[in-house]
Design a protein around this motif. Structure first.
Motif, PDB file in Angstrom:
ATOM      1  N   ALA A   1       0.682  -1.146  -0.117  1.00  0.00           N
ATOM      2  CA  ALA A   1      -0.035   0.272   0.054  1.00  0.00           C
ATOM      3  C   ALA A   1       0.798   1.036   0.095  1.00  0.00           C
ATOM      4  N   SER A   2       1.984   1.232   0.501  1.00  0.00           N
ATOM      5  CA  SER A   2       3.046   2.388   0.629  1.00  0.00           C
ATOM      6  C   SER A   2       3.644   2.545  -0.710  1.00  0.00           C
ATOM      7  N   GLY A   3       3.310   1.738  -1.816  1.00  0.00           N
ATOM      8  CA  GLY A   3       4.360   1.912  -2.913  1.00  0.00           C
ATOM      9  C   GLY A   3       3.472   2.380  -4.175  1.00  0.00           C
ATOM     10  N   ASP A   4       4.150   2.482  -5.249  1.00  0.00           N
ATOM     11  CA  ASP A   4       3.444   3.025  -6.363  1.00  0.00           C
ATOM     12  C   ASP A   4       2.407   2.025  -7.110  1.00  0.00           C
ATOM     13  N   LEU A   5       1.197   2.085  -7.062  1.00  0.00           N
ATOM     14  CA  LEU A   5       0.171   1.274  -7.721  1.00  0.00           C
ATOM     15  C   LEU A   5       0.532   1.015  -9.151  1.00  0.00           C
ATOM     16  N   GLU A   6       0.695   1.975  -9.849  1.00  0.00           N
ATOM     17  CA  GLU A   6       1.033   1.825 -11.363  1.00  0.00           C
ATOM     18  C   GLU A   6       2.026   0.947 -11.495  1.00  0.00           C
ATOM     19  N   MET A   7       3.194   1.219 -10.832  1.00  0.00           N
ATOM     20  CA  MET A   7       4.469   0.579 -11.146  1.00  0.00           C
ATOM     21  C   MET A   7       4.187  -0.822 -10.816  1.00  0.00           C
ATOM     22  N   GLN A   8       3.531  -1.196  -9.617  1.00  0.00           N
ATOM     23  CA  GLN A   8       3.163  -2.604  -9.094  1.00  0.00           C
ATOM     24  C   GLN A   8       2.333  -3.154 -10.374  1.00  0.00           C
ATOM     25  N   ARG A   9       1.191  -2.469 -10.720  1.00  0.00           N
ATOM     26  CA  ARG A   9       0.559  -3.061 -11.825  1.00  0.00           C
ATOM     27  C   ARG A   9       1.432  -3.511 -13.222  1.00  0.00           C
ATOM     28  N   GLU A  10       2.423  -2.663 -13.468  1.00  0.00           N
ATOM     29  CA  GLU A  10       3.306  -3.041 -14.510  1.00  0.00           C
ATOM     30  C   GLU A  10       4.269  -4.218 -14.262  1.00  0.00           C
ATOM     31  N   MET A  11       4.424  -4.269 -12.785  1.00  0.00           N
ATOM     32  CA  MET A  11       5.445  -5.445 -12.310  1.00  0.00           C
ATOM     33  C   MET A  11       4.644  -6.632 -12.503  1.00  0.00           C
ATOM     34  N   PHE A  12       3.264  -6.601 -12.113  1.00  0.00           N
ATOM     35  CA  PHE A  12       2.555  -7.775 -12.265  1.00  0.00           C
ATOM     36  C   PHE A  12       2.027  -8.296 -13.519  1.00  0.00           C
ATOM     37  N   ARG A  13       2.122  -7.451 -14.466  1.00  0.00           N
ATOM     38  CA  ARG A  13       1.762  -7.640 -16.068  1.00  0.00           C
ATOM     39  C   ARG A  13       3.050  -8.114 -16.613  1.00  0.00           C
ATOM     40  N   ASP A  14       4.483  -7.671 -16.373  1.00  0.00           N
ATOM     41  CA  ASP A  14       5.535  -7.758 -17.222  1.00  0.00           C
ATOM     42  C   ASP A  14       6.574  -8.689 -16.475  1.00  0.00           C
ATOM     43  N   TRP A  15       6.369  -8.754 -15.074  1.00  0.00           N
ATOM     44  CA  TRP A  15       7.753  -9.482 -14.354  1.00  0.00           C
ATOM     45  C   TRP A  15       6.984 -10.964 -14.005  1.00  0.00           C
ATOM     46  N   PRO A  16       7.488 -12.055 -14.459  1.00  0.00           N
ATOM     47  CA  PRO A  16       7.082 -13.305 -14.076  1.00  0.00           C
ATOM     48  C   PRO A  16       6.968 -13.522 -12.526  1.00  0.00           C
ATOM     49  N   PHE A  17       8.149 -12.898 -11.995  1.00  0.00           N
ATOM     50  CA  PHE A  17       8.322 -13.297 -10.491  1.00  0.00           C
ATOM     51  C   PHE A  17       7.362 -12.454  -9.861  1.00  0.00           C
ATOM     52  N   PHE A  18       7.008 -11.487  -9.960  1.00  0.00           N
ATOM     53  CA  PHE A  18       5.970 -10.366  -9.250  1.00  0.00           C
ATOM     54  C   PHE A  18       4.618 -10.892  -9.749  1.00  0.00           C
TER      55      PHE A  18
END
Length: 880
Positions: free
Chosen positions: A747-764
């Protein structure tokens, strides 16, 4: 396109088979309960189910009625309710497993490509013009079966489960007529009655040998024949000819000494003997079956001089072989040869006077290849004899190699007692002493230090003897738990060399966050020691490193543990590549999300770049073994998913990882770790809260595993084993270990970055997916009932924090995945898990009530309470 973006066709049309099977099993059980416990009891059970479902739907009045009823149930009436709910949950498991098998058959019948299958993998690799040959040349996958300290299912219950599953499969056959169906339903009611009359709980704690025999059952019932089927599928779908078995099995039962006072030289010797006798018995059975069908006439197949000489030698060496008394033996040379093979295997299993057996599995393979060379048909050559040769190559005479495991502290104690100067030296001094001792061949002093250290020395002597008697593959590895420094591994290697267990390879196990962070430096120090490098050369330049999901998660929380594991693997792989070493990562995964559980296929694809390279070792534990190897079809499906994932992880690159993604993961790891440790380790009142809200003390009284739940007999979190720690949080439906700390950090991080990580980084993607599953299984509504067991002065303080953190992580996961509900994008899984709740919920409410009674001194509540633990475990499945 990333590994996790591989295209797949839509799954086959869903059927109502699961609902039909569930209804059929429930109806059959209801009939049994009416007979065994009375119609009123059966009716009351249905009321419980419907009322619990109404509570789930938000009916507050139903909740009050349910709790009031359960609180009023007398002690003598509780146990049948628990057993009935537990049985319903286990029947739901069986129905789901049959649905998985049914769907696999539907894909096969229609010719459609199933997701995560070998057929899909072959198409992906062909579409990318990837040469499969080099990949297959280095492919090596090993599953290691372990004893599970919280595996709650008795072997007798497993037998009933398989009987019911078999009947359900027969009832699903469209050729079944009315008379046959009536007979099968009668058998089903009979089996369910026997199951109902069987103790769900063990009267005594199982011995190590019981756990060895339990794992061997899966080899006997499923794996021995499932493996050749998978190897055949690999060849067919990938268009290759396997020159080596790419699947092997290992085991820890009988050799895992870490914190287990009952495991030692005797249990290892007993386990080795059981493995050998099981393997030889299975091979004899298959050879005998092959001999019955190999009725080739000498008039229709060529008989070489080599075969004639072999038969003459057999007749001379094996004068008591029954095949010599067969009147047609001279005209059926292949059947005769197989008769001699069968007799030699019998001599190997039970020596008979001076008649020889087989020195090793390779000698058996030579005889079978001689038979293969004379079948005079490619159809026969690729059939049952080829499958038998695969069984010999994969399982040999040892079935599965038994690793030995012991803690680094015991290794240090044993070395200190036998190598003068070691105990008092600092780390550089210890490394120098060990290096000199290895170079000079110095064996130190002969001394039995007693205790665990003395038993370790006896175990290593047994390993040396087993290598001579059974071959080096019988005990292949020494896993050093809680490895913290290079001398831990080098000391274990010196102890093995001292015992002349020279083939034993060293496997450091890095478990805590600090150990994982220091793992590359630890291995660098080892690689700088020439005697150790010489040892690796004898192992084909292979270094196996085990990473522990369980203790790292317990130590630092789910998010921080997952990131520490990722970083350690990435650095270890790069380091090994620079030194031209083959790194084999050994994943100590458990069933629950906080212990690395979840979908193996996606977990493998999400591994860091360059860490798989065709090789992987994975533990399988307790209920995970039963779920994956319930029958041959499910075992084949599970194995093809693992093979497919390893091939794709080795062949397909992951996209570049952005610097800002790594920075975000480092931040997430730090914040979540601080949050988790602040609660679990830094708050002095937390251990009191945990002991009251979770049935951890009662769990230790349940006869579900031979290993004690604590390493040191202490109630402190530090000494508690990770598996019962997780198991206890599963029981009360909090699942704290799988999500606590993730809410504040995400919750204390950048939501859009986390969405990008979820979409493009298999680890995340994998991290969030596993987190989502854990959150879906978490139920704070039910868990809040356990709060009534907690002292008032701490209850609200801890509960308010748990609720706030849970709400934060659910909200953020939904935002990252763009969903309105958890598991919204997998409705079939969502519905399946929700279907269980009305049977799990009464057990949870009863568990609270029984905990209250037992803690108030009513000892008669103990038996029913322990039954709720096994029942909830059956419903939750990935419990520990």
């Amino acid at each position: 396109m990333t590994r996790l973006d591989v295209p797949s066709p839509a799954p086959a049309q869903a059927t109502d088979g699961l609902a039909q099977d569930t209804a059929l099993l429930s109806d059959a059980l209801n009939s049994v309960l009416e007979e065994q416990a009375g119609r009123m009891f059966a009716s009351r059970l249905q009321w419980l189910f419907k009322t619990a479902a109404a509570v789930r739907a938000g009916d507050e009045g139903a909740a009050e009625r349910l709790v009031a009823y359960l609180r009023g149930v007398p002690d003598e009436s509780v146990e049948p309710i628990i057993r009935a709910c537990s049985l319903e949950l286990q029947l739901a498991n069986i129905a789901e497993e049959r649905e998985r098998a049914r769907r696999r058959r539907q894909y096969d019948q229609t010719g459609a490509t199933q997701r995560e299958s070998l057929a899909e993998t072959a198409q992906i690799l062909r579409d990318r013009n990837i040469d499969i040959g080099p990949l297959m040349g280095k492919l090596q996958i090993e599953h290691v079966l372990t004893a599970h300290p919280t595996e709650a299912t008795r072997r007798s219950v497993l037998d009933h489960q398989w009987d019911v599953a078999g009947l359900l499969d027969k009832l699903d056959d469209p050729r079944t007529g009315h008379a046959r169906r009536r007979h099968l339903l009668s058998e089903l009611r009979e089996d369910l009655t026997l199951w109902w009359q069987t103790d769900e709980l063990r009267r005594v704690r199982p011995k190590v040998e019981d756990e060895v025999r339990r794992n061997l059952f899966f080899f006997e019932a499923v794996l021995f024949d499932a493996i050749p089927a998978v190897l055949d599928e690999i060849e067919h779908e990938l268009g290759v000819n396997l020159v080596q078995p790419v699947l092997t099995y290992g085991s820890w039962t009988g050799g895992d000494m870490d914190g287990h006072p009952e495991v030692g030289a005797d249990t290892l010797a007993s386990a080795l003997a059981l493995h050998r006798s099981t393997a030889l018995t299975l091979l004899r059975t298959r050879v005998d079956k092959l001999a019955q069908s190999f009725s080739h006439s000498s008039l229709r197949v060529p008989v070489s001089q080599e075969l004639e000489d072999s038969l003459a030698q057999d007749a001379q060496e094996l004068p008591t072989a029954p095949v010599l008394r067969r009147p047609h033996r001279e005209w059926e040379p292949l059947r005769t040869k197989l008769g001699f093979v069968h007799h030699r295997l019998g001599n190997t299993l039970t020596p008979r006077g001076r008649e020889p057996g087989y020195a090793d599995a390779q000698a058996l393979a030579i005889d079978l290849r001689l038979v293969l060379a004379h079948v005079n048909s490619r159809h026969v050559a690729s059939g049952s004899i080829r499958r038998l040769l695969w069984q010999v190559e994969v399982f040999g005479f040892h079935l599965a190699g038994i690793d030995i495991r012991q803690g680094a502290n015991v290794v240090r104690e044993a070395t200190g007692a036998t190598l003068p100067g070691f105990a008092d030296a600092d780390e550089p001094g210890r490394m120098a002493l060990l290096t000199e001792a290895l170079e000079s061949g110095r064996r130190g002093i002969t001394h039995d230090p007693g205790g665990e250290a003395g038993e370790l020395l006896r175990v290593l002597d047994t390993v040396a003897l087993s290598a001579e008697a059974f071959g080096p593959q019988s005990v292949p590895a020494f896993v050093i738990s809680m490895t913290e420094r290079p001398s831990d591994v080098l000391a274990a290697h010196w102890l093995a060399q001292r015992a002349r267990a020279t083939s034993l390879r060293m496997v450091p196990l890095f478990e805590t966050r600090q150990a994982l962070e220091e793992a590359p430096a630890t291995m660098a120090s080892l690689y700088a020691v020439e005697p150790y490098l010489t040892h690796l050369r004898t192992q084909a330049n292979r270094q196996t490193v085990m990473v522990g999901y369980s203790d790292s998660g317990k130590d630092t929380g789910y998010v921080a543990s997952t990131w520490a594991l990722y970083n350690a693997q990435e650095q270890l792989a790069a380091q090994a590549k620079e030194l031209d070493l083959q790194l084999e990562l050994f994943h100590g995964r458990g069933g629950s999300p906080s212990r690395g559980g979840g979908r193996t296929y996606r977990a493998i694809l999400a591994q860091p770049e360059g860490t798989v390279e065709g090789r992987i070792r994975i533990t399988e534990q307790g209920e995970t073994i039963a779920a994956r190897y319930a029958d041959e079809e499910l075992a084949q499906r599970s194995l093809e998913q693992t093979v497919s994932a390893v091939l794709l992880a080795s062949a397909l690159p992951n996209p570049p990882i952005k610097v800002e993604w790594r920075e975000e993961m480092a931040r997430l790891s730090l914040v979540s770790r601080q949050k988790y440790r602040g609660l679990v380790y830094d708050d002095p009142e937390f251990i009191r809260f945990f002991n009251q809200i979770a049935p951890i003390a009662e769990l230790s009284q349940l006869n579900i595993g031979s290993r004690p739940p604590s390493r040191k007999g202490s109630s402190a979190v530090e000494s508690l084993r990770a598996i019962p720690w997780v198991f206890a949080w599963m029981q009360n439906r909090v699942l704290l270990t799988s999500w606590y700390g993730a809410g504040e950090s995400l919750a204390s991080g950048d939501l859009e970055m986390q969405r990008e990580m979820f979409r493009d980084w298999p680890f995340f993607t994998g991290l969030i997916g596993t987190l989502e599953m854990a959150l879906f299984k978490t139920d704070l509504g039910v868990a809040e009932r356990y709060l009534s067991l907690v002292d008032d002065d701490i209850a609200e303080r801890f509960w308010s924090d748990l609720k706030a953190e849970h709400e934060a992580v659910v909200e953020r996961v939904l935002a990252i995945t763009n969903q309105q509900r958890l598991l919204e994008q997998t409705p079939a899984l969502q519905a399946r898990l929700e279907h269980r709740n009305p049977w799990i919920d009464p057990l949870s409410h009863l568990q609270v009530e029984l905990l209250r009674r037992l803690r108030a001194g009513r000892d008669e509540a103990r038996g029913p309470l322990l039954a709720t633990i096994t029942g909830i475990a059956a419903g939750m499945r990935n419990t520990g």
